[in-house]
Scaffold this motif. Structure first.
Motif, mmCIF file in Angstrom:
data_model
loop_
_atom_site.group_PDB
_atom_site.id
_atom_site.type_symbol
_atom_site.label_atom_id
_atom_site.label_comp_id
_atom_site.label_asym_id
_atom_site.label_seq_id
_atom_site.Cartn_x
_atom_site.Cartn_y
_atom_site.Cartn_z
ATOM 1 N N VAL A 172 11.115 17.891 -2.362
ATOM 2 C CA VAL A 172 11.170 16.466 -2.031
ATOM 3 C C VAL A 172 9.732 16.004 -1.879
ATOM 4 O O VAL A 172 8.967 16.552 -1.089
ATOM 5 N N ASP A 173 9.349 15.015 -2.657
ATOM 6 C CA ASP A 173 7.964 14.533 -2.628
ATOM 7 C C ASP A 173 7.697 13.576 -1.478
ATOM 8 O O ASP A 173 6.630 13.597 -0.887
ATOM 9 N N ILE A 174 8.675 12.714 -1.187
ATOM 10 C CA ILE A 174 8.498 11.706 -0.144
ATOM 11 C C ILE A 174 9.786 11.598 0.661
ATOM 12 O O ILE A 174 10.869 11.479 0.084
ATOM 13 N N PHE A 175 9.659 11.640 1.975
ATOM 14 C CA PHE A 175 10.771 11.289 2.853
ATOM 15 C C PHE A 175 10.369 9.996 3.538
ATOM 16 O O PHE A 175 9.298 9.896 4.123
ATOM 17 N N TRP A 176 11.234 8.984 3.468
ATOM 18 C CA TRP A 176 10.885 7.664 3.973
ATOM 19 C C TRP A 176 11.959 7.222 4.950
ATOM 20 O O TRP A 176 13.114 7.083 4.598
ATOM 21 N N GLY A 177 11.567 6.988 6.185
ATOM 22 C CA GLY A 177 12.461 6.467 7.202
ATOM 23 C C GLY A 177 11.792 5.280 7.870
ATOM 24 O O GLY A 177 10.731 4.842 7.456
ATOM 25 N N GLN B 220 0.838 -1.201 0.000
ATOM 26 C CA GLN B 220 0.000 0.000 0.000
ATOM 27 C C GLN B 220 0.872 1.251 0.000
ATOM 28 O O GLN B 220 0.586 2.213 -0.719
ATOM 29 N N ALA B 221 1.919 1.252 0.788
ATOM 30 C CA ALA B 221 2.795 2.420 0.880
ATOM 31 C C ALA B 221 3.502 2.677 -0.448
ATOM 32 O O ALA B 221 3.633 3.834 -0.874
ATOM 33 N N LEU B 222 3.952 1.632 -1.123
ATOM 34 C CA LEU B 222 4.644 1.798 -2.399
ATOM 35 C C LEU B 222 3.758 2.437 -3.463
ATOM 36 O O LEU B 222 4.251 3.101 -4.369
ATOM 37 N N GLN B 223 2.455 2.263 -3.346
ATOM 38 C CA GLN B 223 1.529 2.857 -4.318
ATOM 39 C C GLN B 223 1.528 4.381 -4.262
ATOM 40 O O GLN B 223 1.024 5.036 -5.165
ATOM 41 N N HIS B 224 2.085 4.958 -3.217
ATOM 42 C CA HIS B 224 2.179 6.419 -3.105
ATOM 43 C C HIS B 224 3.337 6.991 -3.928
ATOM 44 O O HIS B 224 3.455 8.210 -4.056
ATOM 45 N N ILE B 225 4.187 6.127 -4.462
ATOM 46 C CA ILE B 225 5.311 6.564 -5.286
ATOM 47 C C ILE B 225 4.848 6.628 -6.732
ATOM 48 O O ILE B 225 4.301 5.666 -7.267
ATOM 49 N N ASP B 226 5.079 7.786 -7.371
ATOM 50 C CA ASP B 226 4.664 7.995 -8.758
ATOM 51 C C ASP B 226 5.845 8.435 -9.617
ATOM 52 O O ASP B 226 6.875 8.888 -9.102
ATOM 53 N N ARG C 205 7.972 -1.549 -7.506
ATOM 54 C CA ARG C 205 7.143 -0.397 -7.875
ATOM 55 C C ARG C 205 7.726 0.377 -9.051
ATOM 56 O O ARG C 205 7.011 0.723 -9.984
ATOM 57 N N VAL C 206 9.032 0.664 -9.016
ATOM 58 C CA VAL C 206 9.595 1.536 -10.048
ATOM 59 C C VAL C 206 9.657 0.872 -11.419
ATOM 60 O O VAL C 206 9.803 1.581 -12.417
ATOM 61 N N VAL D 58 12.011 8.411 -11.574
ATOM 62 C CA VAL D 58 11.999 8.509 -10.119
ATOM 63 C C VAL D 58 13.424 8.839 -9.689
ATOM 64 O O VAL D 58 14.378 8.206 -10.144
ATOM 65 N N GLU D 59 13.564 9.842 -8.841
ATOM 66 C CA GLU D 59 14.870 10.243 -8.316
ATOM 67 C C GLU D 59 14.908 9.846 -6.846
ATOM 68 O O GLU D 59 14.076 10.288 -6.065
ATOM 69 N N PHE D 60 15.864 9.004 -6.498
ATOM 70 C CA PHE D 60 15.932 8.448 -5.142
ATOM 71 C C PHE D 60 17.262 8.830 -4.510
ATOM 72 O O PHE D 60 18.321 8.535 -5.052
ATOM 73 N N HIS D 61 17.214 9.505 -3.362
ATOM 74 C CA HIS D 61 18.409 9.927 -2.639
ATOM 75 C C HIS D 61 18.546 9.118 -1.357
ATOM 76 O O HIS D 61 17.578 8.986 -0.606
#
Length: 124
Positions: A115-120, A16-22, A46-47, A53-56
């Protein structure tokens, strides 16, 4: 509704959480002890359906599938603050080392745009 009820209402499965990544989003992952291992272990799922998608992340502790899967080229760009042993050989395709000081990381991220999403992650 008490705080426990609010908390449990907001819980999501990883799927469900991964579906928030676009497509086109910038994602920043927490580092070290709060590295989101469940996200990094599943991000490739997902990707593969997205683009740009830019992932830092700072210092990944494993060579997660999103770093090594060649089919993700053009779908995700991974920007690392530190090159760790597990992924040092993955640089060049979609994995890039962006040298900087840890104390400047958040300022550097903000200067590049939203930054669209911060994930910790955390444990209770």
């Amino acid at each position: 509704m008490n705080s426990d009820q609010i908390y449990h209402k907001k819980l999501l499965t990883i799927d469900q959480a991964l579906q928030h990544i676009d497509s086109g989003q910038r994602i920043v992952a927490a580092m070290a002890a709060v590295e989101p291992q469940l996200l990094l272990s599943n991000l490739h799922q997902r990707v593969k359906h997205l683009k740009n998608v830019e992932f830092h992340c700072a210092n990944p502790n494993r060579d997660y599938q999103c770093f090594v899967d060649k089919s993700l080229d053009g779908r995700i760009e991974i920007r690392l603050m530190f090159v760790t042993a597990p992924i040092k050989n993955e640089q060049g395709r979609n994995v890039h080392y962006i040298p900087q000081h840890l104390s400047r990381w958040s300022d550097n991220l903000k200067s590049r745009g939203k930054v669209d999403i911060f994930w910790g992650s955390c444990s209770l």
